[in-house]
Design an enzyme around this catalytic site. Structure first.
Site, PDB file in Angstrom:
ATOM      1  N   HIS A 212     -27.905   5.062 -34.975  1.00  0.00           N
ATOM      2  CA  HIS A 212     -29.310   5.388 -35.213  1.00  0.00           C
ATOM      3  C   HIS A 212     -29.707   6.842 -34.918  1.00  0.00           C
ATOM      4  CE1 HIS A 212     -33.558   4.725 -35.438  1.00  0.00           C
ATOM      5  NE2 HIS A 212     -33.534   3.293 -35.296  1.00  0.00           N
TER       6      HIS A 212
ATOM      7  N   ARG B 191     -26.673  -0.635 -27.232  1.00  0.00           N
ATOM      8  CA  ARG B 191     -27.678   0.490 -26.825  1.00  0.00           C
ATOM      9  C   ARG B 191     -28.279   0.288 -25.306  1.00  0.00           C
ATOM     10  NH1 ARG B 191     -33.545   0.119 -29.830  1.00  0.00           N
ATOM     11  NH2 ARG B 191     -33.804  -2.069 -29.529  1.00  0.00           N
TER      12      ARG B 191
ATOM     13  N   GLU C  46     -29.320   7.157 -40.695  1.00  0.00           N
ATOM     14  CA  GLU C  46     -28.439   6.203 -39.855  1.00  0.00           C
ATOM     15  C   GLU C  46     -27.403   5.767 -40.665  1.00  0.00           C
ATOM     16  OE1 GLU C  46     -31.201   3.353 -38.246  1.00  0.00           O
ATOM     17  OE2 GLU C  46     -32.923   4.697 -38.491  1.00  0.00           O
TER      18      GLU C  46
END
EC number: 5.1.3.15
Length: 320
Positions: free
Chosen positions: A189, A111, A294
């Site tokens: 997520h 990420r 998630e």
């Protein structure tokens, strides 16, 4: 020329003016993003930093389905608070037992790395402009020097984001391109935008065991058919037998989250105190308008030998 009575009819060629999905690249550096829009108005935005989906609009482009903090960093300075961050190769704080991911930051580097845009593809049917697929890649060579030192494995990731009229599909392909095996965890997520957390319920988890991180990581079993949110929630539901989890608002289904080759789901909402304590969470009462459901592979580890491939993801259906 003899005129045949039963000659085949002419094929209707697609009109040159028929619109197809539009894909645009904007911004520069860490702020670069790819935006895809269907002729019917639905759209998706993906920041190259983290390959983070930061917007998904359905219902002709009128309904935003993802929550993004007003203070989310969209300039590559830190992971995005909101949208759909890609968690890889470790979920949560890394283990401290000498595991190969132990030197990585929380949630790994997926990420917080800049991904490459590999291009778009549309339906094989030239007359169908109702979907578009965007592919993003991250490879060992694209990591920072610190990340390569912390996790010295050769790998390739291809992340595919497919926008359709009423759904968004996000799928990861993980390949071991090195000589030695490696283990990893993976999570999408997803921050869903909702109207009122007090009216939200989640179905599809009945009977599933979960680890409750709010209660000292103790293990429990989901005893109610509908999970409602009345305070901070941070639960890891593992080995879920059915593929679909449904988010409802005021008893009406709002989203179906369909897992593909992923057996775990995390449910998270920071509630009042934690929301206030996070510097990039805004507004403070934004917890009322979001719920994280998630999907991932986070209970234990996925192992890939040399040349092996893992693929998993989700299809989110907007039920407006």
């Amino acid at each position: 020329m003899v005129d045949r009575a039963n000659r085949p009819s002419a094929l209707n060629a697609p009109s040159a003016a028929a619109p197809g999905p539009q894909v645009d690249i904007s911004g520069s550096g860490a702020s670069s993003k790819v935006t895809a829009t269907l002729p019917s108005g639905e759209s998706v935005e993906v920041l190259l930093y983290g390959a983070t989906v930061t917007s998904w609009k359905s219902d002709g482009g009128k309904a935003e389905n993802l929550w993004v903090s007003e203070k989310a960093a969209l300039d590559g300075s830190k992971a995005v608070r909101g949208g759909i961050p890609v968690v890889f190769p470790v979920f949560g704080p890394p283990p401290k037992d000498g595991h190969p991911t132990s030197s990585l930051p929380q949630h790994g580097f997926g990420r917080t790395s800049r991904w490459e845009f590999l291009g778009k593809s549309t339906s094989e049917d030239a007359l169908d402009s109702s979907s578009v697929k965007l592919d993003f890649g991250l490879y060992t060579s694209g990591l920072t020097e610190d990340a390569r030192k912390a996790w010295p494995f050769d790998f390739g990731l291809v992340y595919s984001v497919t926008l359709s009229k009423d759904s968004l599909q996000t799928v990861i392909n993980v390949r071991n391109e090195g000589e030695s095996s490696f283990e990893f965890q993976f999570l999408l997520h997803t921050y869903f935008k909702i109207q009122d957390i007090s009216k939200v319920s989640i179905n599809g988890l009945l009977g599933v065991e979960y680890i409750d991180k709010v209660l000292n990581a103790s293990t429990h079993q989901q005893s109610d058919a509908s999970l409602t949110i009345t305070g901070e929630v941070d639960r890891v539901y593992a080995s879920i037998p059915q593929d679909t989890t449904t988010i409802l608002e005021s008893g009406t289904p709002r989203f179906d989250v369909v897992r593909d080759n992923l057996s775990d789901t995390v449910v998270w909402n920071p509630w009042i105190e934690k929301a206030k304590a996070m510097g990039d969470f805004s507004p403070d009462d934004g917890y009322k308008n979001m719920i994280c459901v998630e999907v991932g592979a986070v209970k234990g580890w996925q192992k890939l030998e040399k040349g092996e491939v893992f693929e998993g993801g989700q299809t989110i259906k907007s039920l407006l």
